[in-house]
Design a protein around this motif. Structure first.
Motif, PDB file in Angstrom:
ATOM      1  N   VAL A  96       0.803  -1.224   0.000  1.00  0.00           N
ATOM      2  CA  VAL A  96       0.000   0.000   0.000  1.00  0.00           C
ATOM      3  C   VAL A  96       0.832   1.270   0.000  1.00  0.00           C
ATOM      4  N   SER A  97       2.143   1.132   0.160  1.00  0.00           N
ATOM      5  CA  SER A  97       3.039   2.296   0.103  1.00  0.00           C
ATOM      6  C   SER A  97       4.457   1.796  -0.116  1.00  0.00           C
ATOM      7  N   VAL A  98       5.344   2.700  -0.441  1.00  0.00           N
ATOM      8  CA  VAL A  98       6.760   2.332  -0.605  1.00  0.00           C
ATOM      9  C   VAL A  98       7.302   1.787   0.707  1.00  0.00           C
ATOM     10  N   ALA A  99       7.027   2.487   1.804  1.00  0.00           N
ATOM     11  CA  ALA A  99       7.519   2.031   3.109  1.00  0.00           C
ATOM     12  C   ALA A  99       6.964   0.649   3.439  1.00  0.00           C
ATOM     13  N   HIS A 100       5.698   0.399   3.106  1.00  0.00           N
ATOM     14  CA  HIS A 100       5.089  -0.897   3.367  1.00  0.00           C
ATOM     15  C   HIS A 100       5.802  -1.987   2.571  1.00  0.00           C
ATOM     16  N   ALA A 101       6.111  -1.722   1.315  1.00  0.00           N
ATOM     17  CA  ALA A 101       6.840  -2.691   0.492  1.00  0.00           C
ATOM     18  C   ALA A 101       8.199  -2.997   1.118  1.00  0.00           C
ATOM     19  N   GLN A 102       8.871  -1.968   1.600  1.00  0.00           N
ATOM     20  CA  GLN A 102      10.194  -2.147   2.205  1.00  0.00           C
ATOM     21  C   GLN A 102      10.104  -2.945   3.501  1.00  0.00           C
ATOM     22  N   LYS A 148      12.863 -11.301   4.663  1.00  0.00           N
ATOM     23  CA  LYS A 148      14.289 -11.629   4.787  1.00  0.00           C
ATOM     24  C   LYS A 148      14.604 -12.148   6.186  1.00  0.00           C
ATOM     25  N   MET A 149      13.984 -11.554   7.197  1.00  0.00           N
ATOM     26  CA  MET A 149      14.207 -12.010   8.572  1.00  0.00           C
ATOM     27  C   MET A 149      13.686 -13.436   8.768  1.00  0.00           C
ATOM     28  N   ARG A 150      12.741 -13.851   7.945  1.00  0.00           N
ATOM     29  CA  ARG A 150      12.215 -15.215   8.008  1.00  0.00           C
ATOM     30  C   ARG A 150      12.967 -16.154   7.062  1.00  0.00           C
ATOM     31  N   GLY A 151      14.051 -15.667   6.452  1.00  0.00           N
ATOM     32  CA  GLY A 151      14.877 -16.515   5.598  1.00  0.00           C
ATOM     33  C   GLY A 151      14.429 -16.604   4.154  1.00  0.00           C
ATOM     34  N   ILE A 152      13.545 -15.721   3.726  1.00  0.00           N
ATOM     35  CA  ILE A 152      13.061 -15.704   2.346  1.00  0.00           C
ATOM     36  C   ILE A 152      13.715 -14.538   1.624  1.00  0.00           C
ATOM     37  N   GLU A 153      14.367 -14.829   0.504  1.00  0.00           N
ATOM     38  CA  GLU A 153      15.028 -13.771  -0.269  1.00  0.00           C
ATOM     39  C   GLU A 153      13.953 -12.894  -0.908  1.00  0.00           C
ATOM     40  N   ALA A 154      13.966 -11.616  -0.563  1.00  0.00           N
ATOM     41  CA  ALA A 154      12.943 -10.672  -1.026  1.00  0.00           C
ATOM     42  C   ALA A 154      13.600  -9.333  -1.327  1.00  0.00           C
ATOM     43  N   ALA A 155      12.957  -8.579  -2.205  1.00  0.00           N
ATOM     44  CA  ALA A 155      13.418  -7.237  -2.539  1.00  0.00           C
ATOM     45  C   ALA A 155      12.207  -6.344  -2.754  1.00  0.00           C
ATOM     46  N   ALA A 156      12.340  -5.093  -2.351  1.00  0.00           N
ATOM     47  CA  ALA A 156      11.282  -4.106  -2.564  1.00  0.00           C
ATOM     48  C   ALA A 156      11.662  -3.228  -3.749  1.00  0.00           C
ATOM     49  N   ILE A 157      10.715  -3.013  -4.641  1.00  0.00           N
ATOM     50  CA  ILE A 157      10.936  -2.090  -5.751  1.00  0.00           C
ATOM     51  C   ILE A 157       9.754  -1.129  -5.846  1.00  0.00           C
ATOM     52  N   SER A 158      10.046   0.065  -6.321  1.00  0.00           N
ATOM     53  CA  SER A 158       9.017   1.093  -6.480  1.00  0.00           C
ATOM     54  C   SER A 158       9.471   2.070  -7.555  1.00  0.00           C
ATOM     55  N   SER A 159       8.664   3.079  -7.786  1.00  0.00           N
ATOM     56  CA  SER A 159       9.069   4.118  -8.736  1.00  0.00           C
ATOM     57  C   SER A 159      10.271   4.893  -8.210  1.00  0.00           C
ATOM     58  N   ASN A 160      10.555   4.790  -6.914  1.00  0.00           N
ATOM     59  CA  ASN A 160      11.724   5.452  -6.321  1.00  0.00           C
ATOM     60  C   ASN A 160      13.006   4.654  -6.501  1.00  0.00           C
ATOM     61  N   THR A 161      12.903   3.382  -6.872  1.00  0.00           N
ATOM     62  CA  THR A 161      14.074   2.525  -7.010  1.00  0.00           C
ATOM     63  C   THR A 161      14.854   2.937  -8.254  1.00  0.00           C
ATOM     64  N   ALA A 162      16.146   3.094  -8.117  1.00  0.00           N
ATOM     65  CA  ALA A 162      17.002   3.455  -9.254  1.00  0.00           C
ATOM     66  C   ALA A 162      16.847   2.403 -10.355  1.00  0.00           C
ATOM     67  N   PRO A 163      16.824   2.824 -11.621  1.00  0.00           N
ATOM     68  CA  PRO A 163      16.613   1.863 -12.720  1.00  0.00           C
ATOM     69  C   PRO A 163      17.574   0.676 -12.690  1.00  0.00           C
ATOM     70  N   GLY A 164      18.840   0.904 -12.403  1.00  0.00           N
ATOM     71  CA  GLY A 164      19.798  -0.197 -12.354  1.00  0.00           C
ATOM     72  C   GLY A 164      19.459  -1.199 -11.267  1.00  0.00           C
ATOM     73  N   ALA A 165      19.077  -0.700 -10.096  1.00  0.00           N
ATOM     74  CA  ALA A 165      18.698  -1.589  -8.987  1.00  0.00           C
ATOM     75  C   ALA A 165      17.408  -2.325  -9.315  1.00  0.00           C
ATOM     76  N   ARG A 166      16.462  -1.629  -9.926  1.00  0.00           N
ATOM     77  CA  ARG A 166      15.190  -2.257 -10.308  1.00  0.00           C
ATOM     78  C   ARG A 166      15.441  -3.404 -11.282  1.00  0.00           C
ATOM     79  N   HIS A 167      16.264  -3.146 -12.306  1.00  0.00           N
ATOM     80  CA  HIS A 167      16.580  -4.197 -13.284  1.00  0.00           C
ATOM     81  C   HIS A 167      17.277  -5.371 -12.608  1.00  0.00           C
TER      82      HIS A 167
END
Length: 169
Positions: free
Chosen positions: A119-125, A132-151
């Motif tokens: 529901v928000s960028v902070a929520h995604a993060q 990740k704390m539960r051992g699942i590899e996860a990443a948050a992306i949004s319109s704020n994420t740099a294009p290189g990091a998003r890719h």
């Protein structure tokens, strides 16, 4: 490919179409041959989209105060209609709801990828961090994420090295 091919104004739609080389899919909406000729159906048929399994989980019961309701109604319907940030914050901060989301993702088989629309960028993060704390590899992306990091995050998701992408905007 974009999930939002039309914007609120004709100028914005023209800019978006230009970004994609003015390529527009022509779908046969009049076909009556038993095939799914919706845009989504067509993209599935040609192998662009996978068949997603959507799951709706019980959620928060959020009441809007008068100012929030007016702000929402004034935003109109469709593309530009967003919940006021105060409401998004209450939904994102609902610990019980977040625990339901995390538990649901953790209950999936280890080889199942998932995309979570927050529901928000902070929520995604926050959701990505909790996974990740539960051992699942996860990443948050949004319109704020740099294009290189998003890719990078999307590439890792496609390769199966990131199991969950949390997303907003």
């Amino acid at each position: 490919l974009t999930a939002a091919p039309f914007k609120t104004g004709a100028k914005d739609t023209t800019v978006l179409r230009t970004l994609f080389g003015k390529n527009v899919l022509q779908i046969r909406p009049d076909a009556n041959d038993g095939e799914d000729w919706s845009v989504t159906g067509y993209l599935r048929q040609i192998g662009v989209l996978a068949r997603a399994r959507h799951e709706t989980l019980g959620g928060a019961n959020v009441a809007l105060d008068e100012a929030e309701l007016q702000a929402f109604l004034n935003a109109g319907s469709g593309v530009g209609a967003w919940l006021p940030t105060t409401v998004e914050g209450r939904i994102a901060g609902d610990r019980e709801r977040n625990q339901t989301l995390i538990d649901s993702i953790c209950s999936l088989p280890d080889d199942w990828p998932a995309i979570v629309f927050a529901v928000s960028v902070a929520h995604a993060q926050v959701l990505a961090a909790q996974l990740k704390m539960r051992g699942i590899e996860a990443a948050a992306i949004s319109s704020n994420t740099a294009p290189g990091a998003r890719h990078h995050h999307i590439r890792e998701f496609r390769k199966g090295r990131t199991r969950v992408l949390t997303n907003y905007g």
